[in-house]
Design a protein around this motif. Structure first.
Motif, PDB file in Angstrom:
ATOM      1  N   HIS A  76       8.337   4.777   0.705  1.00 45.62           N
ATOM      2  CA  HIS A  76       7.804   3.694  -0.327  1.00 45.62           C
ATOM      3  C   HIS A  76       6.077   3.162   0.273  1.00 45.62           C
ATOM      4  O   HIS A  76       5.616   1.918  -0.454  1.00 45.62           O
ATOM      5  CB  HIS A  76       8.553   2.256   0.410  1.00 45.62           C
ATOM      6  CG  HIS A  76      10.292   2.186   0.250  1.00 45.62           C
ATOM      7  ND1 HIS A  76      10.479   2.033  -0.777  1.00 45.62           N
ATOM      8  CD2 HIS A  76      10.843   2.680   0.591  1.00 45.62           C
ATOM      9  CE1 HIS A  76      11.979   1.975  -0.946  1.00 45.62           C
ATOM     10  NE2 HIS A  76      12.110   2.362  -0.166  1.00 45.62           N
ATOM     11  N   ILE A  78       3.228   3.438  -1.375  1.00 47.56           N
ATOM     12  CA  ILE A  78       2.850   3.236  -2.845  1.00 47.56           C
ATOM     13  C   ILE A  78       3.227   1.770  -2.670  1.00 47.56           C
ATOM     14  O   ILE A  78       1.796   1.031  -3.133  1.00 47.56           O
ATOM     15  CB  ILE A  78       2.467   4.120  -4.216  1.00 47.56           C
ATOM     16  CG1 ILE A  78       2.447   5.340  -4.332  1.00 47.56           C
ATOM     17  CG2 ILE A  78       2.135   3.401  -5.293  1.00 47.56           C
ATOM     18  CD1 ILE A  78       1.358   5.180  -3.397  1.00 47.56           C
ATOM     19  N   ASN A  79       4.214   1.569  -2.921  1.00 44.58           N
ATOM     20  CA  ASN A  79       4.684  -0.502  -3.385  1.00 44.58           C
ATOM     21  C   ASN A  79       3.795  -0.707  -1.924  1.00 44.58           C
ATOM     22  O   ASN A  79       3.378  -1.833  -1.623  1.00 44.58           O
ATOM     23  CB  ASN A  79       5.930  -0.029  -3.181  1.00 44.58           C
ATOM     24  CG  ASN A  79       5.984   0.086  -4.507  1.00 44.58           C
ATOM     25  OD1 ASN A  79       5.559   0.065  -5.620  1.00 44.58           O
ATOM     26  ND2 ASN A  79       7.773   0.676  -4.661  1.00 44.58           N
ATOM     27  N   ARG A  82       0.406  -1.493  -2.095  1.00 45.10           N
ATOM     28  CA  ARG A  82      -0.269  -2.476  -2.938  1.00 45.10           C
ATOM     29  C   ARG A  82       0.135  -3.426  -2.751  1.00 45.10           C
ATOM     30  O   ARG A  82      -1.237  -4.481  -3.342  1.00 45.10           O
ATOM     31  CB  ARG A  82       0.535  -1.868  -4.063  1.00 45.10           C
ATOM     32  CG  ARG A  82       0.479  -1.178  -5.143  1.00 45.10           C
ATOM     33  CD  ARG A  82       1.531  -0.669  -6.277  1.00 45.10           C
ATOM     34  NE  ARG A  82       1.520  -2.073  -7.253  1.00 45.10           N
ATOM     35  CZ  ARG A  82       0.967  -1.884  -8.730  1.00 45.10           C
ATOM     36  NH1 ARG A  82       0.263  -0.876  -9.491  1.00 45.10           N
ATOM     37  NH2 ARG A  82       0.577  -3.401  -9.347  1.00 45.10           N
ATOM     38  N   VAL A 152      -2.184  11.587  -1.583  1.00 43.28           N
ATOM     39  CA  VAL A 152      -1.929  10.039  -1.808  1.00 43.28           C
ATOM     40  C   VAL A 152      -2.519   9.661  -2.991  1.00 43.28           C
ATOM     41  O   VAL A 152      -4.312  10.481  -2.581  1.00 43.28           O
ATOM     42  CB  VAL A 152      -1.797   9.887  -0.114  1.00 43.28           C
ATOM     43  CG1 VAL A 152      -0.530  10.087   0.114  1.00 43.28           C
ATOM     44  CG2 VAL A 152      -3.107   9.667   0.505  1.00 43.28           C
ATOM     45  N   PRO A 153      -2.826   8.468  -3.149  1.00 42.48           N
ATOM     46  CA  PRO A 153      -3.976   8.640  -4.574  1.00 42.48           C
ATOM     47  C   PRO A 153      -4.860   8.046  -3.167  1.00 42.48           C
ATOM     48  O   PRO A 153      -5.739   7.104  -2.230  1.00 42.48           O
ATOM     49  CB  PRO A 153      -3.016   6.815  -4.945  1.00 42.48           C
ATOM     50  CG  PRO A 153      -1.747   6.789  -4.734  1.00 42.48           C
ATOM     51  CD  PRO A 153      -1.547   7.602  -3.773  1.00 42.48           C
ATOM     52  N   THR A 156      -6.015   4.038  -1.764  1.00 43.21           N
ATOM     53  CA  THR A 156      -5.306   4.223  -0.453  1.00 43.21           C
ATOM     54  C   THR A 156      -5.996   3.911   0.655  1.00 43.21           C
ATOM     55  O   THR A 156      -6.800   4.564   1.076  1.00 43.21           O
ATOM     56  CB  THR A 156      -4.185   5.313  -0.057  1.00 43.21           C
ATOM     57  OG1 THR A 156      -3.284   5.683  -0.916  1.00 43.21           O
ATOM     58  CG2 THR A 156      -3.007   5.038   1.393  1.00 43.21           C
ATOM     59  N   VAL A 705      10.498   7.253  -3.342  1.00 42.31           N
ATOM     60  CA  VAL A 705      10.243   8.813  -4.241  1.00 42.31           C
ATOM     61  C   VAL A 705      11.132   9.501  -5.047  1.00 42.31           C
ATOM     62  O   VAL A 705      12.065  10.428  -4.420  1.00 42.31           O
ATOM     63  CB  VAL A 705       9.839   9.542  -3.026  1.00 42.31           C
ATOM     64  CG1 VAL A 705       8.278  10.779  -3.553  1.00 42.31           C
ATOM     65  CG2 VAL A 705       8.419   8.529  -2.435  1.00 42.31           C
TER      66      VAL A 705
END
Length: 747
Positions: A76, A78-79, A82, A152-153, A156, A705
């Motif tokens: 999890h 990304i979430n 965020r 990963v973005p 991050t 994912v």
């Protein structure tokens, strides 16, 4: 002793506010160095069993939390990230203002109510064990990002212990701050429009920065739980069932895991993603579950402005300065020809030692005093609860009085069962006011302490051998031993028993001796209790209206309906569609001809209070269902689906407000089908044998994912009303083992 509220340390706050105001977040605290992370990784073993459940063994609490953070990043990332950014108040800096400025407003919410700042100010007060786990968890997240930097973005962040502690505060605030949306109602009463941040974000869901995060009906946010004494089980062992209901969305995603530290921790259960502590489940000795309760945790106080000093108010005989926060956010804009562009926006917020200012005018200052606002040890208490070994230790942990709300049902291996209507309930020196401001000029006129834990409604080993709660007030937790509401302040919670609770009582208020498997299966009871209470009245209305042949056919469909949400059941979809219209918010002064009564707690409410409106709305429902599904008596399973990835299955379950015990809420998909998006989430049933035996299901599966084998692999299990067998012992883990690895060494 009561837990007293104390003023903020102003110097710490000034420092923390200055830090968070910087456009580029400084990673200055509690960030593990690479060498430290490698050392922690070497102290962790992760074993994934069937359906991807991680069993994390660490040599220390910090190491176990490191592994837990790493696992959550796998499933999890990304979430979680965020959520971390939103809690900092920098989500819009990294990802833009969002649709309808929701990400921007989420950032201002976090800054207005000082979520991260409060975590920093109180961080040094945390118990060493919990602080070690917070920092280990942050290091685990960062280690995963470092190992997977290419995938990963770029936005991050590097996570600190402060971030993890703050994310815990944000999670508690989602439930316990601004209860029942009193700020919006208060501002409306003052004749002022709520700011976007107050109107959009102060709805009990402060992390709802993404539109999908608050896509569910708040009425379905709740839970069910049971505990049975040995006298009620065929094995002679205590039984426990837990069943939280939450939106199937990032803000409320449950994560299932088993955490072990030799001699210190051996706990299986769940928590919301982004948190380092499991908050319900069981160890080898005992277990518990939670449901949301309704204590009055907030009061708005009206203070007099000092006419002789700007930005001061009068209190306790003196002139007290307001604290001013000038908050500037840097907001990422759509890319221009020369690249991304940032835009600044500034807002001013005010604070007092009593709480944040929510409104002011020339003569008055209005302050929200919230029981959870200065809370910083809730997850520390949950950690202590996971480590307890007997009932006395568990009650001592609960008496820390740091978890600001949530009912608790408990059971243990020696046969105790226990229920408490838990909360940090203000000991009010005045009547409760909800959204009305209470004038105050002195400390004696505001609440300054909480009720003691032993002053709260509770039951220990009651007759009948059960306790249960489904979000109703505590007074009919056990029908053999009703709790007298007159013994408690009215602001604790008014008496009522919902249809869902009545369904629960029908299942457990008897002499039945359950097996664990029967408890597991009873959780999926398909009955819709509302059908028994109002269906006959509705059919009579239809028949008295000189119905057309189509309307008469619909009446026959209702008549033949078995009052369940079984997949093959016909008539329930039409009935539910009609009730949703009839019970629409703000259009329902009274739904039932006979209201709920404590004299008939499990037989009321019943009948229809507004027959003309009921019939009119039934015609609308009939047209809608016929148009959407081609026939009025469509089966429940054809109309109601669970969809995730490639999974598209019929699903049983319905709204708790209609008396369903298997609670699901739905959204309408593009093809007109109703798709589950809230309700039953993590469900467990456990028997306290030696070792304990348990079953669980995570409705939406372990990973978010896409492409993960555990993205939707529990959906079929859940749709079928089944649970997976838990691996708790080493032998059970080995029998279900999919893979074993240390963080960073997975394949």
């Amino acid at each position: 002793m009561p837990v007293h509220q104390s003023p903020w340390n102003a110097r710490l706050l000034v420092l923390s506010i200055a830090l968070v105001a910087q456009a580029a977040w400084p990673h200055h605290a509690q960030v593990a160095h690479a060498a430290d992370a490698k050392t922690l990784a070497a102290q962790v073993q992760i074993r994934r069993t069937q359906y991807g459940v991680p069993h994390i063994q660490g040599e220390t609490l910090e190491a176990a939390a490191f592994g837990f953070g790493y696992c959550q990043a796998e499933d999890h990332l990304i979430n979680v990230m965020r959520g971390i950014l939103e809690t900092r108040g920098t989500l819009s800096q990294s990802l833009g203002p969002g649709e309808n400025n929701k990400q921007l407003e989420a950032d201002f919410f976090s800054r207005h109510y000082r979520i991260h700042q409060r975590a920093v100010a109180n961080y040094h007060k945390l118990d060493g064990d919990y602080r070690a786990m917070v920092e280990g968890f942050a290091a685990g997240l960062n280690y995963y990002v470092d190992r997977h930097r290419a995938s990963v973005p770029a936005w991050t962040p590097t996570v600190t212990g402060h971030d993890v502690a703050a994310y815990g505060l944000a999670g508690v605030m989602r439930f316990a701050f601004n209860r029942n949306n009193i700020l919006k109602d208060f501002l409306k009463s003052q004749g002022v429009a709520a700011t976007t941040v107050d109107a959009a974000m102060l709805d009990g869901n402060s992390e709802a920065a993404d539109p999908e995060w608050d896509d569910a009906d708040a009425a379905e946010i709740g839970s069910n739980m049971w505990a049975f004494a040995p006298s009620r089980s065929q094995s002679g062992r205590a039984l426990l069932m837990g069943n939280p209901h939450q939106p199937w969305a990032p803000v409320s995603t449950y994560y299932e895991a088993h955490m072990t530290v030799p001699g210190k921790l051996n706990f299986y259960g769940s928590t919301f993603i982004g948190r380092p502590i499991l908050t319900s489940g069981w160890n080898e000795h005992l277990g518990w579950s939670h449901t949301v309760n309704g204590p009055d945790l907030d009061e708005i106080y009206e203070l007099d402005v000092d006419p002789k000093a700007a930005d001061h108010y009068l209190f306790d005989g003196g002139s007290v300065p307001l604290e001013r926060d000038e908050v500037t956010l840097q907001i990422k804009q759509a890319a221009k020809q020369d690249g991304s562009e940032m835009k600044a926006e500034t807002r001013t917020f005010w604070h007092t030692p009593l709480g944040p200012v929510v409104h002011r005018n020339e003569t008055k200052v209005y302050v929200l005093r919230s029981a959870c606002y200065e809370n910083h040890r809730a997850y520390e208490q949950w950690l202590r609860m996971t480590q307890t070994k007997n009932f006395a230790e568990f009650r001592q942990a609960v008496a820390m009085n740091q978890v600001p709300m949530f009912n608790i049902c408990y059971a243990d291996h020696v046969g105790n069962i226990f229920y408490i209507w838990n909360g940090t309930v203000p000991n009010l020196p005045h009547p409760a006011n909800k959204a009305t401001a209470q004038p105050a000029a002195r400390s004696s006129e505001i609440w300054t302490a909480f009720h003691k834990t032993d002053e709260l409604p509770q039951l220990v080993n009651p007759p009948g051998g059960y306790v249960q709660n489904c979000n109703s007030p505590p007074f009919f937790t056990n029908l053999h031993a009703p709790i007298d509401p007159a013994k408690f302040p009215p602001h604790m919670q008014p008496n009522d028993v919902s249809l869902r609770t009545q369904h629960s009582l029908r299942l457990v208020h008897n002499d039945r001796k359950f097996t664990l498997e029967e408890v597991r299966d009873s959780k999926f009871s398909p009955a819709m209790l509302l059908g028994e209470r109002v269906k006959a009245d509705l059919i009579a209305l239809i028949r008295a209206s000189q119905p057309t042949s189509e309307l008469e056919a619909a009446a026959r469909a209702l008549e033949d309906w078995d009052n369940t949400v079984k997949l093959e059941s016909r008539g329930g979809t039409l009935f539910a569609n009609w009730w949703e219209r009839y019970s629409e918010k703000d259009k329902r002064p009274n739904l039932f001809a006979v209201r709920w009564s404590a004299a008939e707690p499990t037989a009321t409410p019943r009948g229809l209070a507004e027959p003309e409106r009921a019939l009119k709305l039934f015609l609308e429902a009939l047209a809608d269902v016929t148009s959407s599904f081609g026939r009025a008596d469509v089966t429940w399973g054809e109309a109601h689906r669970i969809r995730k990835g490639s999974v598209d299955l019929p699903i049983s379950g319905g709204p708790g407000t209609m008396g369903c015990f298997r609670v699901l809420g739905f959204r309408k998909d593009t093809d007109g089908k109703l798709v589950a998006n809230t309700g039953d989430s993590f469900v467990f049933a456990v028997e306290f044998s030696q070792p304990p035996k348990g079953y669980t299901v995570l409705a939406y599966s372990q990973s978010d994912v896409e492409g993960s084998p555990h993205y939707s692999d529990q959906a079929a299990l859940f749709a079928a009303g089944k649970m997976k067998r838990v691996a708790f012992t080493d032998a059970e883990i080995q029998a279900q083992l999919i893979k074993s690895y240390r963080p960073g060494e997975e394949k």
